[in-house]
Scaffold this motif. Sequence first.
Motif, PDB file in Angstrom:
ATOM      1  N   ALA A 278      27.626  42.454  51.871  1.00 47.21           N
ATOM      2  CA  ALA A 278      28.296  43.360  50.936  1.00 47.21           C
ATOM      3  C   ALA A 278      29.800  43.106  50.908  1.00 47.21           C
ATOM      4  O   ALA A 278      30.422  43.092  49.837  1.00 47.21           O
ATOM      5  CB  ALA A 278      28.006  44.817  51.321  1.00 47.21           C
ATOM      6  N   ALA A 279      30.399  42.882  52.081  1.00 48.85           N
ATOM      7  CA  ALA A 279      31.838  42.608  52.136  1.00 48.85           C
ATOM      8  C   ALA A 279      32.172  41.302  51.404  1.00 48.85           C
ATOM      9  O   ALA A 279      33.173  41.213  50.680  1.00 48.85           O
ATOM     10  CB  ALA A 279      32.297  42.537  53.584  1.00 48.85           C
ATOM     11  N   PHE A 281      30.472  39.966  48.944  1.00 50.98           N
ATOM     12  CA  PHE A 281      30.305  40.198  47.509  1.00 50.98           C
ATOM     13  C   PHE A 281      31.541  40.887  46.917  1.00 50.98           C
ATOM     14  O   PHE A 281      32.000  40.539  45.828  1.00 50.98           O
ATOM     15  CB  PHE A 281      29.054  41.044  47.271  1.00 50.98           C
ATOM     16  N   VAL A 282      32.103  41.832  47.636  1.00 52.67           N
ATOM     17  CA  VAL A 282      33.306  42.530  47.170  1.00 52.67           C
ATOM     18  C   VAL A 282      34.471  41.552  47.044  1.00 52.67           C
ATOM     19  O   VAL A 282      35.244  41.602  46.070  1.00 52.67           O
ATOM     20  CB  VAL A 282      33.655  43.684  48.129  1.00 52.67           C
ATOM     21  N   LEU A 283      34.618  40.628  47.995  1.00 52.41           N
ATOM     22  CA  LEU A 283      35.702  39.647  47.930  1.00 52.41           C
ATOM     23  C   LEU A 283      35.556  38.738  46.705  1.00 52.41           C
ATOM     24  O   LEU A 283      36.533  38.449  46.004  1.00 52.41           O
ATOM     25  CB  LEU A 283      35.722  38.804  49.202  1.00 52.41           C
ATOM     26  N   VAL A 285      33.949  39.380  43.876  1.00 52.99           N
ATOM     27  CA  VAL A 285      34.190  40.165  42.661  1.00 52.99           C
ATOM     28  C   VAL A 285      35.677  40.418  42.464  1.00 52.99           C
ATOM     29  O   VAL A 285      36.205  40.316  41.347  1.00 52.99           O
ATOM     30  CB  VAL A 285      33.407  41.488  42.714  1.00 52.99           C
ATOM     31  N   ALA A 286      36.396  40.732  43.546  1.00 48.72           N
ATOM     32  CA  ALA A 286      37.830  40.992  43.434  1.00 48.72           C
ATOM     33  C   ALA A 286      38.574  39.752  42.957  1.00 48.72           C
ATOM     34  O   ALA A 286      39.472  39.846  42.103  1.00 48.72           O
ATOM     35  CB  ALA A 286      38.371  41.457  44.792  1.00 48.72           C
ATOM     36  N   ARG A 305      39.769  33.585  48.452  1.00 53.46           N
ATOM     37  CA  ARG A 305      39.023  34.839  48.601  1.00 53.46           C
ATOM     38  C   ARG A 305      37.569  34.663  48.223  1.00 53.46           C
ATOM     39  O   ARG A 305      36.665  35.193  48.888  1.00 53.46           O
ATOM     40  CB  ARG A 305      39.659  35.922  47.737  1.00 53.46           C
ATOM     41  N   SER A 306      37.303  33.914  47.167  1.00 51.44           N
ATOM     42  CA  SER A 306      35.916  33.677  46.767  1.00 51.44           C
ATOM     43  C   SER A 306      35.178  32.871  47.829  1.00 51.44           C
ATOM     44  O   SER A 306      34.022  33.168  48.162  1.00 51.44           O
ATOM     45  CB  SER A 306      35.870  32.927  45.431  1.00 51.44           C
ATOM     46  N   GLY A 309      34.496  35.056  50.727  1.00 51.29           N
ATOM     47  CA  GLY A 309      33.402  35.952  50.384  1.00 51.29           C
ATOM     48  C   GLY A 309      32.053  35.253  50.406  1.00 51.29           C
ATOM     49  O   GLY A 309      31.066  35.807  50.911  1.00 51.29           O
TER      50      GLY A 309
END
Length: 328
Positions: A278-279, A281-283, A285-286, A305-306, A309
């Motif tokens: 989940a963490a 995935f958030v990175l 998406v951000a 970041r991607s 993630g």
Amino acid sequence: MGGNGETMPVVRGRFRGPAIVAGVLMLFSFGLATPVAADGRSREHIPTYDVVLSIGVDGVLYVRETITYDFDEEGEHGIVRSVPFRHGDRVYDVRGVRSSSSTGAPSRVRTTKFLNNVRISVGDRGREVSGRQAYVLEYEVAWAFTPRDRHDELVWDALGTGWNVPIGHAAVRVVAPVPLRHVTCRAGVPGVTTRCLRDRDGPFAVDFVQGALAPREGMTVRVRLPKRAIAVPPPRYVPPRWTGDWTGTALLTLSLAAVALLARRPAPPRQVGTGLGAAGFVLVVADAVDDIAAHGPWAFSLGDRSLAGLALVIVGVGIVCGRRHRMV
């Protein structure tokens, strides 16, 4: 030793079936993409391909393509034209796509962006056509000109290299609002080209022709116009698809190694894997939201970041799958 000898055939059997199926599907798809007759030649072909490139005073390239296509006797749903909208960091705006058919073939147009191309699909999914059909495509291309110190330049492949069928005769006309004094054309594939035949010159138009083009061969036109002859907006650039530094790349590599280690050792609790996934995935998406907000929906690139993630997602999925495998 005895236990290992018994499990190896089972593992091989799990992968053998999917591998055979995948190979058959690939061969079948290749056969559908390049239909051939009994003499080994392609059944489908493009007898004539006429293109008019009109340069507007607003710096927009107005394109009109008339394509005569000979379909296989079994029929197809239409044609697909791939127009590039991105070369490296450089992007173009392909817009205002319209289509028609003088032979009555279905000419509904659908556009989708895939990788670096705009895929223009013309036809009807519920109706097949066969024999010789004629299509007319019209669209506009913005940000196509490159400003130089002493001139403005256009480099454009008028046919594209996405056709997997031969083209019997191709003609490209370049029309401009000012006299054309520096226009050239090369035919073939990138790196292996020949000069196009210059058919006719006029003060504001130049015609090029080329015969017997093989699949994937195009006609690239280069036009140089005097400065301020037309309005040339600055080219548009977006980040490349991969913008990650060594740190993000290293994290992604280490995550793959971590999955291999998890397969040999007791995996952490499943909740840990879910949290890491989940963490991650958030990175991702951000990072995507930042790129899209700054440059548009197709500007997403893989930054650090991607990559970080993705590393977390890979490790998290590895933990969850490892726990599930042990439970089975």
